[in-house]
Design an enzyme around this catalytic site. Sequence first.
Site, PDB file in Angstrom:
ATOM      1  N   SER A  65       3.902   6.663   1.771  1.00 40.21           N
ATOM      2  CA  SER A  65       4.909   7.707   1.672  1.00 40.21           C
ATOM      3  C   SER A  65       5.707   7.560   0.395  1.00 40.21           C
ATOM      4  O   SER A  65       5.991   6.461  -0.065  1.00 40.21           O
ATOM      5  CB  SER A  65       5.854   7.654   2.881  1.00 40.21           C
ATOM      6  N   THR A 120      -1.874  10.345   6.834  1.00 43.38           N
ATOM      7  CA  THR A 120      -2.170  10.068   5.422  1.00 43.38           C
ATOM      8  C   THR A 120      -0.959   9.538   4.667  1.00 43.38           C
ATOM      9  O   THR A 120      -1.122   8.846   3.658  1.00 43.38           O
ATOM     10  CB  THR A 120      -2.690  11.338   4.731  1.00 43.38           C
ATOM     11  N   CYS A 121       0.232   9.870   5.115  1.00 44.30           N
ATOM     12  CA  CYS A 121       1.424   9.376   4.420  1.00 44.30           C
ATOM     13  C   CYS A 121       1.628   7.881   4.646  1.00 44.30           C
ATOM     14  O   CYS A 121       2.311   7.223   3.870  1.00 44.30           O
ATOM     15  CB  CYS A 121       2.660  10.140   4.878  1.00 44.30           C
ATOM     16  N   PHE A 122       1.051   7.371   5.729  1.00 43.49           N
ATOM     17  CA  PHE A 122       1.229   5.956   6.059  1.00 43.49           C
ATOM     18  C   PHE A 122      -0.091   5.193   6.009  1.00 43.49           C
ATOM     19  O   PHE A 122      -0.133   4.030   6.387  1.00 43.49           O
ATOM     20  CB  PHE A 122       1.864   5.814   7.448  1.00 43.49           C
TER      21      PHE A 122
END
Length: 731
Positions: free
Chosen positions: A672, A698-700
Amino acid sequence: MSNVVTRRGGSSIRVRLTVLCAKNLAKRDFFRLPDPFAKIVVDGSGQCHSTDTVKNTLDPKWNQHYDLYVGKMDSITISIWNHKKIHKKQGAGFLGCVRLLSNAISRLKDTGYQRLDLCKLNPTDNDAVRGQIVVSLQTRDRIGTLGSVVDCRGLLDNEGALLEDTGPGRPLSCFMDEPAPYTDGPGAAGGGPGRLVESPGQEQRLQAQRVRGPEVREHVQTPQNRSHGFQSQDLPEGYEQRTTVQGQVYFLHTQTGVSTWHDPRIPRDLNSVNCDDLGSLPAGWEVRTTVSGRIYFVDHNNRTTQFTDPRLHHIINHQSQLKEPNHAIPVQSDGSLEDGDEFPAQRYERDLVQKLKVLRHELSLLQPQAGHCRVEVSREEIFEESYRQIMKMRPKDLKKRLMVKFRGEEGLDYGGVAREWLYLLCHEMLNPYYGLFQYSTDNIYTLQINPDSSINPDHLSYFHFVGRIMGLAVFHGHYINGGFTVPFYKQLLGKPIQLSDLESVDPELHKSLVWILENDITSVLDHTFCVEHNAFGRLLQHELKPNGKNLQVTEENKKEYVRLYVNWRFMRGIEAQFLALQKGFNELIPQHLLKPFEQKELELIIGGLDKIDISDWKANTRLKHCLANSNIVQWFWQAVESFDEERRARLLQFVTGSTRVPLQGFKALQGSTGAAGPRLFTIHLIDANTDNLPKAHTCFNRIDIPPYESYEKLYEKLLTAVEETSGFAVE
């Protein structure tokens, strides 16, 4: 940061006031610290702004800017208040102020960061005020201007003292009777080199540790006779070495107006070398330390000071001598070096990872502190919609925090959505089907610019767009999903193309040209300085030099023929396209920041690693609610090992948003936006129905896997999720 000066009603100009920080504020309460915020008022105009409140500190850092419209007779008052007390009574919570009169504003504009002493609101106030505030006033005019040193004493109301003045493009610091550059740690005044701030009264507190070099000379050059700027022969292109009137040496990049204390000839990470390993100082030099412990060096020969250790130049000179086989190092008859030619025995290797850290730091200084670069597109028309939105933005808008949204999807972009956008966009943008690029040869799938792209009348605008996307990816720490030829990266660095560069692109042509150079071609070849190429089914001729079709290639001119042929092979019909692409790229990544890199390194910076190392992947994977010997974890890696390269890349893209791996490997996966460090790939065992598919965050960089009963079911569900799903949602 570029600011356009506009006029309102013909009497006001727009200036950008940056309130960076305050130092040493007065502590009024015995048991607790204040919550300071700054208030900015253009007196009499109705313009009023307030910074954010910083909790429990006497040294708040804001780094916030405001666009003000200031008339010729207007003044600016900047006051600092304690948010904990402002509601108690009139005037409560006041911590100090400074008022800039009209003549002070005109003199302070474009002089960089200045530290101003805080004063009382009224001379009769009983509460003590102390501390300083660091601010700057900017307009567009500062870029490329030289000007004289500004003397701002007496310009501040209430006898407010300006700490030190500085000319445009000059780093701010202060010298007392004995020169002593000082910085309060990295980022104290802007977070980067060249933003140094000195404290008033430093002379009394300075305790210098002196280690004299041998034979300090008696004769010195006076500051009045010293040149304030010159171009050294060994400085990188575009840099000038300058000296302030106080004797401080700094370096100015003339194209951008950026100044720094750091000598650009010395790699930044070389400054960490232990001083004890460098031998004695040159004659007439002395090393001192400031009260904060930072080392600086005094040149008594020229009466200058600098942060760069003069002995480090010997390391650089020695390395350049080692690279030049014909260059002899001066040695005395007894085998020792001549006086002044000492260098440490240790070798210095410049690491790509370290150079990348420096690049990331330099780019972070170019990013605006406020605002977002928002892109909203549909998956079906991702190429055209992205083109329209990106091309209507200004370069400085593209440098703001990137926020991407797919139309009709609820996903919030903390990095993962942007990575998927770039992945999908590159799949369309770099596809040879669109005619912008082509494969270098039939069996080598690296990309090069298509010389026949002009069939699209707007092709130059599209190449400008491609350059912006490449720059956008590098600027925000993402990667482009596509590989170009090595000569393409070399051209992007501004380096000349050589015959050896042809081998990886067109091996057969390279072999033919090498044969011409290595053999006697007299009466063997019947070539002229004219070559033929096919364009849309037509056979066209191109003369490598004027009247080339009538000039025979001989043994005497064959080297020129090969050189011209190689240049034509890489630049035939693509000069305008490449310049448009390079323009877009340099709008986000300044050319001078690419100087330290080689073409292979630039390829990794733009494209990352396309080879997936499973052992590195395993070693840098975090497990959540499961163990390494859990069935789910073991089955997951069994499935990964059974995948081919394409499916592994698709799985990585499903979880992280990109098929590319950072050049440091999986340990450097980014998550992120704004995370304190890398986010490792994470396998998360969740309590969910085993009929559900795995989900990716996908951010993590996290994949959520239900507790499947068997390997076969996990393999089937994982493959379905990777190959059959798309889109983002919010939980």
